[in-house]
Design a protein around this motif. Structure first.
Motif, short mmCIF file in Angstrom:
data_model
loop_
_atom_site.label_atom_id
_atom_site.label_comp_id
_atom_site.label_asym_id
_atom_site.label_seq_id
_atom_site.Cartn_x
_atom_site.Cartn_y
_atom_site.Cartn_z
N ALA A 33 -3.52 -28.54 -34.72
CA ALA A 33 -2.49 -27.94 -33.87
C ALA A 33 -1.22 -28.79 -33.88
N VAL A 34 -0.12 -28.12 -33.68
CA VAL A 34 1.17 -28.80 -33.52
C VAL A 34 1.76 -28.32 -32.20
N ALA A 35 2.26 -29.26 -31.44
CA ALA A 35 2.80 -28.95 -30.12
C ALA A 35 4.25 -29.38 -30.01
N TRP A 36 4.89 -28.81 -29.02
CA TRP A 36 6.23 -29.24 -28.64
C TRP A 36 6.17 -29.73 -27.19
N PHE A 37 6.84 -30.82 -26.98
CA PHE A 37 7.01 -31.39 -25.64
C PHE A 37 8.50 -31.60 -25.42
N ARG A 38 8.88 -31.74 -24.19
CA ARG A 38 10.28 -32.08 -23.89
C ARG A 38 10.31 -33.15 -22.83
N GLN A 39 11.40 -33.85 -22.83
CA GLN A 39 11.53 -34.98 -21.90
C GLN A 39 12.90 -34.98 -21.27
N TYR A 40 12.90 -35.05 -19.94
CA TYR A 40 14.13 -35.19 -19.18
C TYR A 40 14.38 -36.68 -18.98
N PRO A 41 15.62 -37.09 -18.81
CA PRO A 41 15.91 -38.52 -18.61
C PRO A 41 15.11 -39.11 -17.46
N GLY A 42 14.45 -40.21 -17.74
CA GLY A 42 13.71 -40.91 -16.71
C GLY A 42 12.37 -40.30 -16.34
N GLN A 43 11.95 -39.27 -17.09
CA GLN A 43 10.68 -38.63 -16.77
C GLN A 43 9.74 -38.67 -17.96
N LEU A 86 17.85 -19.08 -22.93
CA LEU A 86 17.86 -20.48 -22.51
C LEU A 86 18.54 -20.65 -21.16
N LYS A 87 18.01 -21.60 -20.40
CA LYS A 87 18.51 -21.91 -19.07
C LYS A 87 18.97 -23.36 -19.02
N PRO A 88 19.86 -23.69 -18.11
CA PRO A 88 20.28 -25.11 -18.01
C PRO A 88 19.11 -26.06 -17.82
N GLU A 89 18.06 -25.62 -17.15
CA GLU A 89 16.89 -26.49 -16.94
C GLU A 89 16.07 -26.70 -18.20
N ASP A 90 16.42 -26.01 -19.30
CA ASP A 90 15.78 -26.28 -20.58
C ASP A 90 16.43 -27.46 -21.29
N THR A 91 17.52 -27.96 -20.74
CA THR A 91 18.19 -29.11 -21.33
C THR A 91 17.26 -30.32 -21.32
N ALA A 92 16.97 -30.85 -22.50
CA ALA A 92 16.03 -31.96 -22.64
C ALA A 92 16.00 -32.41 -24.10
N LEU A 93 15.28 -33.48 -24.33
CA LEU A 93 14.99 -33.94 -25.68
C LEU A 93 13.65 -33.33 -26.08
N TYR A 94 13.62 -32.60 -27.17
CA TYR A 94 12.43 -31.88 -27.60
C TYR A 94 11.75 -32.61 -28.75
N TYR A 95 10.44 -32.79 -28.61
CA TYR A 95 9.64 -33.48 -29.60
C TYR A 95 8.55 -32.55 -30.13
N CYS A 96 8.23 -32.67 -31.42
CA CYS A 96 7.02 -32.05 -31.92
C CYS A 96 5.99 -33.14 -32.18
N ALA A 97 4.73 -32.72 -32.16
CA ALA A 97 3.63 -33.68 -32.28
C ALA A 97 2.44 -33.02 -32.94
N LEU A 98 1.66 -33.82 -33.68
CA LEU A 98 0.50 -33.33 -34.41
C LEU A 98 -0.77 -33.81 -33.70
N ASP A 99 -1.68 -32.87 -33.45
CA ASP A 99 -2.93 -33.18 -32.75
C ASP A 99 -3.77 -34.17 -33.55
N ARG A 100 -4.41 -35.09 -32.88
CA ARG A 100 -5.24 -36.08 -33.54
C ARG A 100 -6.55 -35.50 -34.04
N GLN A 101 -6.95 -34.36 -33.47
CA GLN A 101 -8.24 -33.77 -33.82
C GLN A 101 -8.01 -32.38 -34.40
N TYR A 102 -8.80 -32.03 -35.41
CA TYR A 102 -8.62 -30.74 -36.04
C TYR A 102 -9.31 -29.63 -35.25
#
Length: 125
Positions: A33-43, A86-102
């Motif tokens: 699996a591949v996921a997307w996460f987002r991060q707000y400043p300081g969170q 899109l909404k202003p609250e979607d403003t963030a840094l977006y990351y993708c990530a690869l699951d460690r387990q298949y």
């Protein structure tokens, strides 16, 4: 060396759309699996969505359900996050990530072993 590179971020007005791409090199993504996460400043990073190895199972955070859509092309080792309304609250840094387990999907960031550096999304009102 496994690398994930996100692209497609930028600045848009509320109601607009962006498509983020995540290109993986160094290993195949066809089993994980591949996921997307987002991060707000300081969170901490926040789960956005994940797509299983085949693309047949997709899960989204409630905050983006109905607006965001995940897709993948295993032959291209690429996953996309289509973001609409899109909404202003979607403003963030977006990351993708690869699951460690298949063969599964997970919403906990600790289950993802490889991460990109992120792409900034800014939505103005």
């Amino acid at each position: 060396q496994v690398q994930l590179v996100e692209s497609g971020g930028g600045s848009v007005q509320a109601g607009g759309s962006l498509t983020l791409s995540c290109v993986v090199s160094g290993r195949t993504i066809r089993t994980n699996a591949v996921a997307w996460f987002r991060q707000y400043p300081g969170q901490d990073r926040e789960f956005v969505g994940t797509i299983n190895w085949s693309g047949g199972s997709v899960y989204y955070a409630d905050s983006v359900k109905g607006r965001f859509a995940l897709s993948r092309d295993n032959a291209k080792n690429t996953v996309w996050l289509q973001m609409n309304s899109l909404k202003p609250e979607d403003t963030a840094l977006y990351y993708c990530a690869l699951d460690r387990q298949y063969g599964r999907v997970a919403v906990d960031s600790a289950e993802y072993i490889y991460w990109g550096r992120g792409t900034q999304v800014t939505v103005s009102s």
